[in-house]
Scaffold this motif. Structure first.
Motif, short mmCIF file in Angstrom:
data_model
loop_
_atom_site.label_atom_id
_atom_site.label_comp_id
_atom_site.label_asym_id
_atom_site.label_seq_id
_atom_site.Cartn_x
_atom_site.Cartn_y
_atom_site.Cartn_z
N PRO A 148 0.84 -1.21 0.00
CA PRO A 148 0.00 0.00 0.00
C PRO A 148 0.87 1.26 0.00
O PRO A 148 1.91 1.31 0.66
N SER A 149 0.46 2.26 -0.74
CA SER A 149 1.21 3.51 -0.80
C SER A 149 1.05 4.28 0.51
O SER A 149 0.09 4.10 1.25
N LYS A 150 2.00 5.16 0.75
CA LYS A 150 1.94 6.00 1.95
C LYS A 150 0.70 6.88 1.92
O LYS A 150 0.05 7.10 2.95
N PRO A 236 -1.47 7.41 18.56
CA PRO A 236 -2.37 8.16 17.68
C PRO A 236 -1.78 8.43 16.30
O PRO A 236 -2.52 8.44 15.31
N ALA A 237 -0.47 8.65 16.22
CA ALA A 237 0.16 8.89 14.91
C ALA A 237 0.06 7.66 14.02
O ALA A 237 -0.13 7.76 12.81
N VAL A 238 0.17 6.48 14.62
CA VAL A 238 0.01 5.24 13.86
C VAL A 238 -1.43 5.11 13.37
O VAL A 238 -1.68 4.77 12.21
N LEU A 239 -2.39 5.40 14.23
CA LEU A 239 -3.80 5.29 13.85
C LEU A 239 -4.15 6.28 12.74
O LEU A 239 -4.98 5.98 11.87
N ARG A 240 -3.50 7.44 12.73
CA ARG A 240 -3.77 8.43 11.68
C ARG A 240 -3.06 8.10 10.37
O ARG A 240 -3.24 8.78 9.37
N GLU A 242 0.19 8.20 9.96
CA GLU A 242 1.40 9.01 9.83
C GLU A 242 2.65 8.20 10.14
O GLU A 242 3.75 8.53 9.69
N LYS A 243 2.51 7.15 10.94
CA LYS A 243 3.60 6.25 11.27
C LYS A 243 3.14 4.82 11.06
O LYS A 243 1.94 4.54 11.03
#
Length: 277
Positions: A148-150, A236-240, A242-243
């Motif tokens: 999957p793309s970023k 939260p960054a992983v859920l969004r 972003e990470k």
């Protein structure tokens, strides 16, 4: 303009490196798809160059053709070689199916104590989102081995899908409204089930794992056992989207041997053979 073929021309495409088949007078190139065929690639090679309409419908539903047909199609049979009507697959991926038992009974009008309007809204919104934003990339990635793309991962994260696929919990608090207008506080396990069901409809298990597998087994420990920084910033960054995160297992010989890294042999009581784990 749609390319036309005679049956004689199609019959020449009958090798592992160049394999065409005919279904309902439509010509499909299954050369690259053969390796993904659930029935094995050699079956397609054996039928290369032939009209397999009867064979196909004796084993598959039309939805299979609707899913894979549009991107495998290379043309149609010429008028003199066509038998009956040319029937091209129509995409109805985003619609609720009218086929009996293709959808949960609640969507067929039967009563359920578990579903309400929020579940209906979520399924419809998610099915539309997957059709418009995910399906094309997922099908390409599944066939070509591309992750999957970023951009896609961030889009999925921004819609709250990563959070929903983990089920109800405190991790949903950062999302005021989820896809379909579902509120975080009313999200339940049946909403989560819908998310899993809708992504399973892609029939792209490898690509699905690329989107969610590592995240779903690694994020819960962040929220359950991480320090305040991990819980408030990293998780939260992983859920969004972003990470990215994954679960690492160490020390295979002290209780964490999830992949059977170590081999153990036990001699039988008669002393003539060993049993390996």
């Amino acid at each position: 303009m749609t390319e036309t073929f005679s049956r004689a021309e199609v019959s020449k495409h009958n090798t592992q490196d160049d394999c065409f088949i005919i279904i309902d007078n439509v010509v499909y190139d299954v050369t690259k798809f053969a390796g993904l065929h659930p029935g094995g690639e050699f079956l397609l090679y054996e039928l290369g160059g032939l009209d397999v309409t009867e064979d196909f419908y004796s084993l598959h539903r039309v939805e299979v053709l609707e899913k894979f047909g549009p991107r495998l199609k290379v043309g149609v049979l010429s008028g003199s070689d066509a038998k009956g009507e040319i029937i091209e697959p129509k995409s109805s991926f985003a619609e609720i199916s009218e086929v009996p038992f293709a959808e949960p009974s609640y969507w067929r009008g039967l009563h359920s104590p578990y579903y309400n309007q929020t579940h209906i809204d979520l399924r419809l919104a998610l099915r539309k989102f997957i059709d418009q934003e995910v399906r094309e990339e997922a099908e390409f990635g599944e066939v070509n081995g591309k992750p999957p793309s970023k951009e896609l991962l961030q889009k999925i994260g921004s819609m709250g899908i990563n959070a929903m696929i983990l089920g109800p919990g405190k991790h949903l608090k950062g999302f005021n409204k989820l896809l379909g207008g579902v509120k975080a506080e009313e999200f339940d396990y049946f909403h989560e089930q819908i998310v899993h069901e809708e992504f399973a409809r892609l029939m792209c298990p490898g690509f699905n794992d690329g989107m969610f597998a590592g995240m779903t087994i690694s994020v819960p420990p962040l929220f359950n056992f991480g320090n305040d920084h991990i819980k408030s910033v990293v998780g939260p960054a992983v859920l969004r989207g972003e990470k990215r995160s994954c679960l690492a297992i160490t020390e295979p010989y002290v209780g964490s041997d999830v992949a059977n890294v170590r081999t153990r042999a036990e001699k039988s009581s008669c002393g003539t053979y060993y049993t390996l784990n």
